[in-house]
Design an enzyme around this catalytic site. Structure first.
Site, short mmCIF file in Angstrom:
data_model
loop_
_atom_site.label_atom_id
_atom_site.label_comp_id
_atom_site.label_asym_id
_atom_site.label_seq_id
_atom_site.Cartn_x
_atom_site.Cartn_y
_atom_site.Cartn_z
N ASP A 174 18.15 -19.05 -62.95
CA ASP A 174 17.54 -18.01 -62.13
C ASP A 174 18.30 -16.71 -62.36
OD1 ASP A 174 15.92 -16.88 -60.12
OD2 ASP A 174 17.51 -17.17 -58.64
N ASP B 46 19.66 -20.71 -56.75
CA ASP B 46 20.17 -20.68 -55.37
C ASP B 46 19.07 -20.68 -54.33
OD1 ASP B 46 19.19 -18.19 -55.87
OD2 ASP B 46 20.91 -17.09 -55.08
N ASP C 195 13.90 -22.50 -56.38
CA ASP C 195 14.52 -23.16 -57.53
C ASP C 195 14.58 -24.68 -57.37
OD1 ASP C 195 15.15 -20.70 -58.79
OD2 ASP C 195 16.88 -20.48 -57.48
#
Length: 789
Positions: A258, A526, A530
């Site tokens: 990410d 996080d 995700d």
């Protein structure tokens, strides 16, 4: 009365002890990791304000139901999905759900496009996001598993728990050893029956061979190696939830990461400034008075609060205030805020009137095109637009500010006839250590892929800065991804390294496509968005500080410091741990093959050569060697330091055989040599008595394995300074020899183990035969080195 011979039950006691120790180690280490994870979780139940029966009530968020009217204001977490009824300057940080750093301006307008992504649903709010400014009344539409987070949670349930590569390889070893042991034991039993006609003794010989063939301590040793790996990872800011996950990182060939909060700091930062009569400049300590005025005016025209490390408000405005504070406080005592005109999405700006040094000043900030339209005395509109375009192309969020002095306080703020002052450009910057981590990953053959919910322009700019891509064609959006079939994606997945504006479903699809190409995929993240990808990946790595509880639960590893570079360190450690496991397996199997050769060849000679050799080693001898003499060096090999060049190697293939690159052949010839030397010692001693022959075979086999551990330690010569860098290996050698001599020279133990007292000359023969393996292996290492030169 019948007296039980201790040798009849000592094997059972030792085996029971080892099995219990193995189980306890696994439970203890995994439980310790889970406790570390629990320490990261916030256990408090969020509260929410709702209107029920016309009365405002504060209740636990878990008690919210569809139909409630939720009241939200700046700083509140949103505890349900809903539609906005009323609002005032309402902005929401949705980064945990969409991955976009910038707060979203919300409204109560109807949206008729059902295909809009979460980030574009401006009239809705979602669970786990939080309010950065303004307030709103929200009609709750969904709670629990029916929310957008609930849908993501349902994706987590779809992923079954697959075995790790290490578990698969150990299963492979177990099958090979098991099948081989059964076949050889049957052969030996038949041969012994033919030779001696004694079924009981033949069965004992077969049992001896079974004990010799199976490395009883292998599973325990691997568990301990992984346990030490877990402890080492904790010291490096990574918590491993399951032991085998330590090794899985070592063969990772793709890291899907990410962007927000992982590759970047998740903190908007002012990086560029532009004055109307100047050029774009990096913000630094050497700023002029006019530049200081520009930054101060931006900060003054903000609703955010930064005080004593407490930050409340929109991340963009927090960045403006922190930029101003970096060049001296713009303290409230210097000015007084008289009146304000809040931001709204139609005007694209906000205004405040302040009193400063007995003057009234109106300051207006907003989108550059809106500020230019209300400004006068512009020296060059073209230069301003060019500066705005240049910063925007570099993924900077650009704001403009203007001002005018007033003679009185107007009843209504009018935004016209302003003096244009300048622009600022800001961005969620990349973490400083990430660029070097990505460079190291590429050197190690690990492909880093950015998977983000942010806009493609921002994603490409960050990716280029970090070295993830060097061509815009390597980036693709969610919309483009949806037009690609799974088959097309599988075929072309390696062409793309940046995926922008993606949904949770897109992330899962991307991870699976890489896996279908045969890659071991690690996924870092996080946010709640995700979590499905973290669960789908071979190993998921969640963030410990900014990570949501959902993402931590889905992941296999928690990065305590939220540092992307930690995962590259983890890959390095994982590779080192796998190397150590291979060394341990090489050591144990070559030792066990030596034991098998000793028993098997003795049986063959007894049958076909007509020699009455007897049994060179009893089951208790072999069990002692396997579980004591073997185990100490094996544990020590598991504590070897990571090789310096481990990150210069390409990751091993997903389906690579554990015994690839000549390891299997090496194990076999080393095992054969160990067996031959043991038989030679047995033959020499057997000329005196059978008991002395067995004792010499026992001493030789024990000692040769202790010496052989130094051969396995490294592919380099043992006559190197690195030979002293593992004190545990030296400790295992010394302790192993001490225990060996205690067995031989302690009358009680000697009787239990059916050994014989050895004279010095016999001991020296055993040690010379044992040391010969070092000489042979050193010669082969030298020849290989010359070939590679």
């Amino acid at each position: 009365s019948y007296i039980i011979d201790p040798s009849e039950y000592i094997e059972s006691i030792i085996i029971l002890f080892v099995v219990m120790m193995n189980a306890l180690l696994g439970v203890f280490q995994e439980n310790k990791a889970e406790k570390s994870l629990e320490a990261l979780k916030k256990m408090s139940m969020p509260q929410a304000k709702v209107i029920r029966d016309g009365v405002i009530k504060q209740i636990d968020s878990a008690l919210i139901v569809p139909g409630d009217i939720l009241l939200c204001e700046s700083g509140d977490y949103i505890c349900a999905d809903g539609r906005i009824i009323e609002y005032s300057n309402f902005k929401v940080d949705e980064s945990s759900l969409t991955g976009e750093s910038v707060s979203v301006n919300k409204n109560n307008l109807n949206l008729n496009d059902e295909s809009l992504t979460l980030g574009d649903r401006k009239n809705c709010v979602f669970t786990s996001t939080f309010v950065t400014s303004g307030n709103a009344k929200i009609l709750v539409t969904e709670t629990g598993m029916n929310t957008e987070i609930g849908k993501i949670a349902s994706l987590l349930l779809e992923k079954k728990e697959d075995k790790t590569p290490l578990q698969n390889k150990l299963d492979q070893i177990g099958r090979i050893i098991g099948i081989g042991a059964i076949l050889i034991c049957i052969v030996v039993f038949i041969l012994e029956v033919i030779s001696t006609k004694d079924y009981l003794e033949s069965f004992k010989s077969a049992v001896s061979l079974a004990v010799a063939a199976i490395p009883e301590g292998l599973s325990t040793i691997v568990t301990v190696i992984l346990a030490f790996g877990v402890q080492k990872m904790v010291s490096k800011k990574a918590i491993i939830k399951k032991l085998p996950a330590v090794e899985t990182l070592g063969c990772a060939s793709v890291v899907c990461s990410d962007k927000t909060g992982t590759l970047t700091e998740n903190k908007m930062t002012v990086t560029k400034i532009f004055l109307k009569d100047n050029f774009i400049k990096d913000i630094n300590k050497n700023i002029t008075l006019n530049e200081k005025k520009l930054i101060d005016y931006f900060a003054i025209c903000s609703d955010a609060v930064v005080y004593n490390n407490k930050k409340i408000g929109d991340p963009t405005e927090i960045a403006l205030i922190e930029a101003a504070n970096n060049f001296g406080d713009y303290l409230t005592t210097k000015y007084e805020r008289i009146k304000d005109f809040p931001f709204d999405s139609d005007r694209k700006m906000m205004s405040v009137i302040i009193k400063m040094e007995n003057k009234y000043i109106q300051i207006t900030k907003g989108a550059p095109d809106a500020i230019i339209e209300i400004s006068k005395n512009l020296l060059s509109i073209k230069d301003i637009y060019n500066a705005n375009e240049t910063m925007a192309k570099n993924a900077l969020r650009v704001l403009a500010v203007s001002y005018k002095e007033l003679d009185y306080i107007p009843s209504v703020i009018t935004e016209k006839d302003m003096n244009f002052l300048g622009l600022v450009g800001m961005i969620d910057p990349a973490r400083k250590e990430v660029k070097n981590a990505i460079k190291e990953a590429k050197m190690a053959g690990v492909n880093v892929v950015m998977v983000t919910g942010d806009h493609i322009i921002t994603a490409k700019a960050i990716a280029k800065e970090l070295g993830i891509i060097d061509d815009d064609k390597q980036a693709i959006t969610s919309k483009e991804l949806k037009n690609i079939t799974d088959k097309q994606l599988n075929e072309n997945i390696e062409k793309y390294n940046v995926y922008a504006r993606v949904t949770p479903e897109d992330k899962v699809r991307i991870v699976k496509a890489w896996q279908n190409k045969g890659h071991i995929v690690a996924m870092t993240g996080d946010g709640v968005n995700d979590s499905p990808a973290l669960k789908t990946a071979d190993i998921g790595c969640a963030m410990g500080i900014t990570g949501t509880d959902v993402s931590k639960e889905a992941a296999s590893m928690i990065l305590v410091d939220d540092n992307f570079a930690t995962i590259i360190s983890a890959i390095k450690e994982g590779r080192g741990i796998y190397d150590n496991i291979k060394k341990t397996v090489q050591y144990l199997l070559s030792s066990n093959i030596g034991e098998v050769i000793t028993i098997f060849v003795a049986s063959l000679l007894s049958v076909f050569a007509g020699f009455n050799f007897g049994i060179p080693l009893l089951p208790i001898h072999l069990l002692w060697i396997n579980l004591v003499t073997d185990s100490l060096p094996a544990f020590a090999l598991g504590l070897e330091n990571v090789d310096e060049d481990v990150m210069k190697r390409k990751p091993r293939g997903k389906n690579e055989n554990f015994f690839a690159n000549g390891l299997g052949l090496t194990i076999i010839w080393q095992g054969v040599f160990i067996g031959i030397m043991t038989l030679v010692a047995y033959i020499i001693g057997n000329k005196q008595t059978h008991e002395i022959g067995m004792t010499m075979a026992f001493v030789t086999l024990s000692t040769i394995q202790l010496f052989h551990s130094f051969n396995v330690k490294s592919s380099k010569t043992i006559f190197d300074k690195q030979v002293f860098n593992n004190i545990y290996l030296w400790f295992s050698l010394i302790v192993g020899l001490i225990l060996e001599f205690i067995l031989i020279y302690s009358p009680t133990l000697r009787r239990i183990f059916k050994l014989e007292y050895l004279e010095l000359k016999n001991i020296l023969i055993c040690f010379w035969l044992s040391f010969s393996i070092i000489l042979i292996v050193e010669i082969i290492k030298f020849v290989k080195k010359q070939r590679n030169c």
